[in-house]
Scaffold this motif. Sequence first.
Motif, PDB file in Angstrom:
ATOM      1  N   TYR A   1       0.835  -1.208   0.000  1.00 44.60           N
ATOM      2  CA  TYR A   1       0.000   0.000   0.000  1.00 44.60           C
ATOM      3  C   TYR A   1       0.865   1.252   0.000  1.00 44.60           C
ATOM      4  N   THR A   2       0.448   2.222  -0.792  1.00 41.86           N
ATOM      5  CA  THR A   2       1.184   3.483  -0.829  1.00 41.86           C
ATOM      6  C   THR A   2       0.218   4.642  -1.002  1.00 41.86           C
ATOM      7  N   SER A   3       0.688   5.827  -0.618  1.00 38.34           N
ATOM      8  CA  SER A   3      -0.187   6.999  -0.629  1.00 38.34           C
ATOM      9  C   SER A   3      -0.221   7.666  -1.980  1.00 38.34           C
TER      10      SER A   3
ATOM     11  N   TRP B   1       8.576  -1.153   3.462  1.00 39.27           N
ATOM     12  CA  TRP B   1       8.536  -0.249   2.307  1.00 39.27           C
ATOM     13  C   TRP B   1       9.071  -0.991   1.092  1.00 39.27           C
ATOM     14  N   ILE B   2       8.838  -0.430  -0.084  1.00 38.34           N
ATOM     15  CA  ILE B   2       9.277  -1.111  -1.313  1.00 38.34           C
ATOM     16  C   ILE B   2      10.798  -1.301  -1.335  1.00 38.34           C
ATOM     17  N   THR B   3      11.541  -0.347  -0.780  1.00 34.48           N
ATOM     18  CA  THR B   3      13.005  -0.478  -0.801  1.00 34.48           C
ATOM     19  C   THR B   3      13.438  -1.762  -0.100  1.00 34.48           C
ATOM     20  N   GLY B   4      12.769  -2.062   1.003  1.00 34.96           N
ATOM     21  CA  GLY B   4      13.098  -3.287   1.724  1.00 34.96           C
ATOM     22  C   GLY B   4      12.704  -4.532   0.940  1.00 34.96           C
TER      23      GLY B   4
ATOM     24  N   VAL C   1      18.285   6.777  -1.593  1.00 36.67           N
ATOM     25  CA  VAL C   1      16.959   6.521  -2.170  1.00 36.67           C
ATOM     26  C   VAL C   1      15.881   7.251  -1.385  1.00 36.67           C
ATOM     27  N   GLY C   2      14.792   7.549  -2.052  1.00 37.76           N
ATOM     28  CA  GLY C   2      13.584   7.980  -1.358  1.00 37.76           C
ATOM     29  C   GLY C   2      13.244   9.437  -1.516  1.00 37.76           C
ATOM     30  N   GLU C   3      14.236  10.269  -1.776  1.00 41.92           N
ATOM     31  CA  GLU C   3      13.987  11.709  -1.881  1.00 41.92           C
ATOM     32  C   GLU C   3      15.221  12.329  -2.522  1.00 41.92           C
ATOM     33  N   PRO C   4      15.071  13.565  -2.994  1.00 45.98           N
ATOM     34  CA  PRO C   4      16.247  14.213  -3.578  1.00 45.98           C
ATOM     35  C   PRO C   4      17.326  14.378  -2.509  1.00 45.98           C
TER      36      PRO C   4
ATOM     37  N   VAL D   1      25.512   6.057  -5.606  1.00 42.26           N
ATOM     38  CA  VAL D   1      24.420   5.952  -6.571  1.00 42.26           C
ATOM     39  C   VAL D   1      23.179   6.622  -5.995  1.00 42.26           C
ATOM     40  N   ASP D   2      22.632   7.568  -6.753  1.00 40.26           N
ATOM     41  CA  ASP D   2      21.409   8.261  -6.359  1.00 40.26           C
ATOM     42  C   ASP D   2      20.292   7.596  -7.154  1.00 40.26           C
ATOM     43  N   THR D   3      19.522   6.757  -6.472  1.00 39.54           N
ATOM     44  CA  THR D   3      18.576   5.888  -7.176  1.00 39.54           C
ATOM     45  C   THR D   3      17.160   6.447  -7.097  1.00 39.54           C
ATOM     46  N   TRP D   4      16.598   6.756  -8.237  1.00 43.49           N
ATOM     47  CA  TRP D   4      15.209   7.241  -8.259  1.00 43.49           C
ATOM     48  C   TRP D   4      14.279   6.111  -8.682  1.00 43.49           C
ATOM     49  N   TRP D   5      13.260   5.919  -7.915  1.00 44.71           N
ATOM     50  CA  TRP D   5      12.206   4.955  -8.260  1.00 44.71           C
ATOM     51  C   TRP D   5      11.036   5.120  -7.324  1.00 44.71           C
ATOM     52  N   GLN D   6      10.061   4.216  -7.404  1.00 46.21           N
ATOM     53  CA  GLN D   6       8.809   4.350  -6.644  1.00 46.21           C
ATOM     54  C   GLN D   6       8.255   2.973  -6.293  1.00 46.21           C
ATOM     55  N   THR D   7       7.327   2.964  -5.349  1.00 43.74           N
ATOM     56  CA  THR D   7       6.640   1.710  -5.014  1.00 43.74           C
ATOM     57  C   THR D   7       6.093   1.071  -6.295  1.00 43.74           C
ATOM     58  N   GLU D   8       5.543   1.906  -7.149  1.00 46.95           N
ATOM     59  CA  GLU D   8       4.893   1.413  -8.365  1.00 46.95           C
ATOM     60  C   GLU D   8       5.885   0.877  -9.384  1.00 46.95           C
ATOM     61  N   THR D   9       7.122   1.326  -9.323  1.00 47.37           N
ATOM     62  CA  THR D   9       8.083   0.901 -10.351  1.00 47.37           C
ATOM     63  C   THR D   9       8.791  -0.394  -9.952  1.00 47.37           C
TER      64      THR D   9
ATOM     65  N   GLY E   1      10.973  16.774  -7.322  1.00 44.53           N
ATOM     66  CA  GLY E   1       9.974  16.498  -6.280  1.00 44.53           C
ATOM     67  C   GLY E   1       8.599  16.272  -6.872  1.00 44.53           C
ATOM     68  N   ARG E   2       7.664  15.955  -5.998  1.00 40.17           N
ATOM     69  CA  ARG E   2       6.317  15.619  -6.454  1.00 40.17           C
ATOM     70  C   ARG E   2       5.613  16.865  -6.986  1.00 40.17           C
ATOM     71  N   VAL E   3       4.829  16.657  -8.025  1.00 43.43           N
ATOM     72  CA  VAL E   3       4.029  17.763  -8.548  1.00 43.43           C
ATOM     73  C   VAL E   3       2.553  17.557  -8.179  1.00 43.43           C
TER      74      VAL E   3
ATOM     75  N   SER F   1      10.820  12.485   5.412  1.00 45.48           N
ATOM     76  CA  SER F   1      11.867  11.523   5.769  1.00 45.48           C
ATOM     77  C   SER F   1      11.834  10.319   4.830  1.00 45.48           C
ATOM     78  N   GLY F   2      11.583  10.561   3.559  1.00 46.78           N
ATOM     79  CA  GLY F   2      11.543   9.457   2.599  1.00 46.78           C
ATOM     80  C   GLY F   2      10.255   8.647   2.671  1.00 46.78           C
ATOM     81  N   HIS F   3       9.336   9.013   3.571  1.00 41.54           N
ATOM     82  CA  HIS F   3       8.045   8.313   3.642  1.00 41.54           C
ATOM     83  C   HIS F   3       7.020   9.092   2.844  1.00 41.54           C
ATOM     84  N   ARG F   4       6.250   8.355   2.111  1.00 43.45           N
ATOM     85  CA  ARG F   4       5.301   8.984   1.223  1.00 43.45           C
ATOM     86  C   ARG F   4       3.947   9.135   1.912  1.00 43.45           C
ATOM     87  N   ILE F   5       3.441  10.355   1.968  1.00 43.51           N
ATOM     88  CA  ILE F   5       2.199  10.619   2.681  1.00 43.51           C
ATOM     89  C   ILE F   5       1.343  11.572   1.853  1.00 43.51           C
TER      90      ILE F   5
HETATM   91  O1  PRX Z   1       9.200  11.715  -5.353  1.00 45.15           O
HETATM   92  C1  PRX Z   1       9.979  10.590  -5.620  1.00 45.15           C
HETATM   93  C2  PRX Z   1      10.747  10.190  -4.380  1.00 45.15           C
HETATM   94  O2  PRX Z   1       9.969   9.212  -3.733  1.00 45.15           O
HETATM   95  C3  PRX Z   1       8.780   8.936  -4.477  1.00 45.15           C
HETATM   96  C4  PRX Z   1       8.427   7.486  -4.382  1.00 45.15           C
HETATM   97  O3  PRX Z   1       8.143   7.162  -3.073  1.00 45.15           O
HETATM   98  P1  PRX Z   1       7.926   5.654  -2.650  1.00 45.15           P
HETATM   99  O4  PRX Z   1       6.941   5.016  -3.551  1.00 45.15           O
HETATM  100  O5  PRX Z   1       7.627   5.653  -1.198  1.00 45.15           O
HETATM  101  O6  PRX Z   1       9.308   4.947  -2.924  1.00 45.15           O
HETATM  102  C5  PRX Z   1      10.442   5.399  -2.273  1.00 45.15           C
HETATM  103  C6  PRX Z   1      11.575   4.428  -2.488  1.00 45.15           C
HETATM  104  C7  PRX Z   1      11.788   3.973  -3.847  1.00 45.15           C
HETATM  105  C8  PRX Z   1       9.123   9.367  -5.877  1.00 45.15           C
HETATM  106  O7  PRX Z   1       7.964   9.635  -6.630  1.00 45.15           O
HETATM  107  N1  PRX Z   1      12.074   9.650  -4.692  1.00 45.15           N
HETATM  108  C9  PRX Z   1      12.462   8.367  -4.638  1.00 45.15           C
HETATM  109  N2  PRX Z   1      13.772   8.258  -4.924  1.00 45.15           N
HETATM  110  C10 PRX Z   1      14.222   9.495  -5.190  1.00 45.15           C
HETATM  111  C11 PRX Z   1      13.143  10.379  -5.051  1.00 45.15           C
HETATM  112  N3  PRX Z   1      13.275  11.700  -5.279  1.00 45.15           N
HETATM  113  C12 PRX Z   1      14.484  12.144  -5.660  1.00 45.15           C
HETATM  114  N4  PRX Z   1      15.565  11.374  -5.803  1.00 45.15           N
HETATM  115  C13 PRX Z   1      15.490  10.048  -5.578  1.00 45.15           C
HETATM  116  N5  PRX Z   1      16.567   9.289  -5.703  1.00 45.15           N
END
Ligand code: PRX
Length: 641
Positions: free
Chosen positions: A253-255, A299-302, A376-379, A400-408, A509-511, A518-522
């Motif tokens: 589940y994610t917000s 969380w998805i990272t785990g 991971v998790g935020e800029p 490594v600055d890894t960008w991704w999401q629960t959905e990806t 960041g989110r639009v 703190s890297g938690h999505r709410i």
């Molecule tokens: O806004 C982006 C940010 O975290 C969001 C995804 O959150 P969540 O599904 O909880 O997954 C977090 C762990 C993968 C994204 O839409 N985000 C994630 N990684 C980065 C990031 N923002 C900037 N840089 C990152 N490396």
Amino acid sequence: MSYPYQITSYEAYKEAYKQSIENPEQFWGGVAENFTWKKKWDKVLEWNFTEPKIEWFKGAKLNITENCLDRHIEAHGNAPAIIWEPNAPDEKNRLLTYKKLLEKVCQFGQVLKNNGVKKGDRVCIYMGMVPELAVATLACARIGAIHSVIFGGFSAQSIADRLYDAQAEFIVTCDGAFRGAKDIPLKNVIDDALIGNHTIKKVIVCTRTRTPISMLKGRDVWYEDEMKHVEEQGITFIEAEPMDAEDPLFILYTSGSTGKPKGVVHACGGYMVYTNYTFINVFQYQPSQVHFCTADIGWITGHSYILYGPLSAGATSLIFEGVPTYPNAGRFWDIVDKYKVNILYTAPTAIRSLMGFGLGPLQGKDLSSLKVLGTVGEPINEEAWHWYDEYVGKKQCPIVDTWWQTETGGILISNLAGITPAKPSWATLPLPGVQMVLVDEKGNEVLDEEGSDTVGGNLCIKFPWPSILRTTYGDHERCRTNYFATYPNLYFTGDGALRSKEGFYRITGRVDDVLNVSGHRIGTAEVENAINMHSGVVESAVVGYPHDIKGQGIYAYVVFGNTHGDETLTRKDILQTVTRIIGPIAKPDKIQFVSGLPKTRSGKIMRRILRKIAEGETENLGDTSTLLDPGVVDEIKRGKI
Ligand code: PRX
């Protein structure tokens, strides 16, 4: 194990990327050849983003646990799969070899079966970071049950909502969880969540904190008793359930921008291939390395980079029960030193919080085993990036600055450690197979501009990758409208980004109305709903504001019915309400009482204005002429906290 698909040079990355775009099926089919399949696929990919319908490795049969466990046994069954470091450093650690982990997973798989769990059933897992959490999760996958892990910081109400949405029939939990100086009564929370629940048949309770709990006859059973029973029967192995590649592996589940969290569904085959591929390539994993991902398995990272990615690669994955600052801010560095950690993967918020303690906690800690650092998790802001580079990596470790999401499901944009260039605060290049595009508000593709170094837009993806979400549980239309309807034929991430001339991406960041605390999505709507549950609250509006440690903080504007009371107490009551409805992670950092919210004549709250005020902007609030009562803005500005 060898990884023929490991990319070992920048040139090879470019070549792999090219192939993955020109011939995706051949590319991913080639990677997938390196896994154990019970039956090979008929077709690598079928898809459309309009329904959406995405099928990877259709017709194939597999079980992800065979790839994470069984296939490693012969070559290195005695190698550590999981090292567990407890919350308190003086408590004994634990180590599970691949052989032992396989045995435990099979035994707990049998326990699940004995308790009536069948393929396709939803099992909710609400545990602390103990090895049994990994065992329970993998055991679900072993027997084909769909796991839905819920982070230990969510409240009874949040759990109840998720149990209902997933129509879950089983729960695996612990009596309690240790987190720093705290002791969280997990089973009590579950008991509260189960008031009025009609779907849960069994609750399996693992012992951790010895907190007194109540066990309901017929419903609640002890993990240890059930395991003992299976051991006494002499069961050490069960066959892995053959799963279709497209069968769901888990729900998480994610917000989103609405009040109700979504159950993101990942499928067995594509998720396995992609988490493994990205683990090996992004972190440049080398056999026998120790990987320490500090996220929670909730969380998805785990899921992807403590469990499935590392284990499918045969790595040693370190599970840490505690927090970075307990008993002191040297905890991470002690762990790195103690286990000779090679890869450290953490969140910018943790780095910023540890920076605040200065260099003292790093002194005397041998960090020379570190080869790769990740975030991971935020800029990540440049200051934190440089601190991580200089004092943790000693300028020897690529970050490594890894960008991704629960959905990806797995990492989509990142440099590959030491292989492709890094750039502080830029996630840089997309992984092979990932076709990013930037679009403007109207959905037109933003192309590079002559004479400008960067272009910006909303971040979308135009082609599926193997671990893209398949649906949102029980509501496919929600999946379509959330991710595939904003821009036709594109997956919309909800993030904004810049792209440089070299094709590097920087996430801004989110639009949408989603916060990253703190890297938690709410979701802001979620927090507002929770605040509005307080009997005295008339209405509220929640926005994010820049926070030194958390990245974003939560700022709540609250219209309160009775203003005669003690404001401090009322604030506490509201915090208590949010904790009860969502959990402590969603507690607002600031609550400002206001007499009204800035609304348009049609009744829409102008969040843009509230966001600006929360950010400390008082002058350029933009056009306020459409407001019903512009006077309210001055009052809000005066009362800013
Ligand atoms: O806004 C982006 C940010 O975290 C969001 C995804 O959150 P969540 O599904 O909880 O997954 C977090 C762990 C993968 C994204 O839409 N985000 C994630 N990684 C980065 C990031 N923002 C900037 N840089 C990152 N490396």
